[in-house]
Scaffold this active site. Structure first.
Site, PDB file in Angstrom:
ATOM      1  N   ARG A  25       0.842  -1.195   0.000  1.00 52.34           N
ATOM      2  CA  ARG A  25       0.000   0.000   0.000  1.00 52.34           C
ATOM      3  C   ARG A  25       0.884   1.254   0.000  1.00 52.34           C
ATOM      4  NH1 ARG A  25      -5.366   0.262   0.907  1.00 52.34           N
ATOM      5  NH2 ARG A  25      -5.624  -1.849   1.644  1.00 52.34           N
ATOM      6  N   MET A  48     -11.807   4.151  -4.349  1.00 53.24           N
ATOM      7  CA  MET A  48     -12.083   3.085  -3.391  1.00 53.24           C
ATOM      8  C   MET A  48     -10.794   2.436  -2.889  1.00 53.24           C
ATOM      9  SD  MET A  48     -15.222   3.630  -3.292  1.00 53.24           S
ATOM     10  CE  MET A  48     -16.179   2.338  -2.544  1.00 53.24           C
ATOM     11  N   LEU A  72      -6.253   4.897   2.271  1.00 54.80           N
ATOM     12  CA  LEU A  72      -5.035   5.662   2.078  1.00 54.80           C
ATOM     13  C   LEU A  72      -4.109   5.503   3.273  1.00 54.80           C
ATOM     14  CD1 LEU A  72      -6.898   8.811   0.782  1.00 54.80           C
ATOM     15  CD2 LEU A  72      -5.571   7.205  -0.613  1.00 54.80           C
ATOM     16  N   HIS A  88     -18.766  10.838   0.858  1.00 50.48           N
ATOM     17  CA  HIS A  88     -19.136   9.517   1.381  1.00 50.48           C
ATOM     18  C   HIS A  88     -20.662   9.413   1.371  1.00 50.48           C
ATOM     19  CE1 HIS A  88     -18.652   5.803   3.582  1.00 50.48           C
ATOM     20  NE2 HIS A  88     -19.629   6.198   4.379  1.00 50.48           N
TER      21      HIS A  88
HETATM   22  C1  GAR Z   1     -20.330   7.609  -4.561  1.00 46.18           C
HETATM   23  O1  GAR Z   1     -21.602   7.276  -4.066  1.00 46.18           O
HETATM   24  C2  GAR Z   1     -19.389   7.929  -3.408  1.00 46.18           C
HETATM   25  O2  GAR Z   1     -20.022   8.569  -2.341  1.00 46.18           O
HETATM   26  C3  GAR Z   1     -18.945   6.550  -3.014  1.00 46.18           C
HETATM   27  O3  GAR Z   1     -18.763   5.860  -4.217  1.00 46.18           O
HETATM   28  C4  GAR Z   1     -19.655   6.397  -5.202  1.00 46.18           C
HETATM   29  C5  GAR Z   1     -18.833   6.781  -6.399  1.00 46.18           C
HETATM   30  O4  GAR Z   1     -19.636   7.175  -7.474  1.00 46.18           O
HETATM   31  N1  GAR Z   1     -17.739   6.633  -2.247  1.00 46.18           N
HETATM   32  C6  GAR Z   1     -17.478   5.836  -1.202  1.00 46.18           C
HETATM   33  O5  GAR Z   1     -18.213   4.948  -0.847  1.00 46.18           O
HETATM   34  C7  GAR Z   1     -16.143   6.127  -0.514  1.00 46.18           C
HETATM   35  N2  GAR Z   1     -16.166   5.652   0.819  1.00 46.18           N
HETATM   36  P1  GAR Z   1     -18.994   7.926  -8.719  1.00 46.18           P
HETATM   37  O6  GAR Z   1     -17.770   7.134  -9.144  1.00 46.18           O
HETATM   38  O7  GAR Z   1     -20.056   7.852  -9.777  1.00 46.18           O
HETATM   39  O8  GAR Z   1     -18.653   9.329  -8.309  1.00 46.18           O
END
Ligand code: GAR
Length: 195
Positions: free
Chosen positions: A69, A94, A97, A113
């Protein structure tokens, strides 16, 4: 010009919302800011095509090609820093970090989030909210700290849970709110920076 670097892993719809807001709001002229690059840890992230179509530099760093990582984050930091960003925006990135990465961008690293933090950090937020009997869910834009899905909250939007909601239907409505609050939060953040 203040550069913004956006990190994505998938569809990149939040990134697209920010890019559209930048174009429509003429951030370059009015805020001395631009989305300089979109980076992804996945070559198949659909958002990369959108970024290219909008004339934005893209790069892919496959995390699976790195031994640790820390090694991946070091390479990612080097790629990000080529753009000397005033702001780094996580938009559906995703990856967990490393503390070194978070410290390097302290005070200029934002995330969205899909929950009303501090409720439901982590994954499967919508199903967990339904299972818990929540009547309202939502989305949060926050500054990133070493603690996953924590950090000072910059914006939130509330979405009611309907009787026939599924995790998918909730996710769709919450995502629609993310597209509203994230570009606004970025603008507010930029306004707070020296120009
Ligand atoms: C979004 O709903 C964001 O909030 C979530 O992934 C999706 C990405 O959508 N993020 C997380 O869960 C991070 N913890 P996108 O690629 O269409 O913006």
């Amino acid at each position: 010009m203040r550069n913004i670097v956006i990190l994505i892993s998938g569809s990149g719809s939040n990134m697209a919302a920010i890019v559209r807001a930048a174009e429509q709001g003429r951030w370059g002229q009015r805020m001395n800011a631009q989305v300089a690059a979109v980076l992804s840890n996945r070559a198949d992230a659909q958002g990369l095509d959108f970024a290219k179509d909008h004339g934005i530099a893209t790069a892919v760093l496959d995390h699976k090609a790195f031994a640790s990582r820390e090694a991946f984050d070091a390479a990612l930091m080097a790629e990000i820093d080529r753009h000397a960003p005033a702001l780094v925006v996580l938009a559906g990135f995703m990856r967990i970090l490393t503390p070194g990465f978070v410290a390097h961008y302290a005070g200029r690293l934002l995330n969205v989030h899909p929950s009303l933090l501090p409720a439901f950090p982590g994954l499967n937020t919508h199903q967990r909210a339904i299972d818990a009997g929540c009547r309202f869910v939502g989305a949060t834009v926050h500054q990133v700290t070493a603690d996953l899905d924590h950090g000072p909250i910059l914006a939130q939007a509330v979405v009611p849970v309907l009787a026939d909601d599924t995790a998918e239907s909730l996710a769709t409505r919450v995502l629609g709110q993310e597209h509203i609050i994230y570009p606004r939060a970025v603008v507010e953040f930029l306004r707070g920076l020296p120009s």
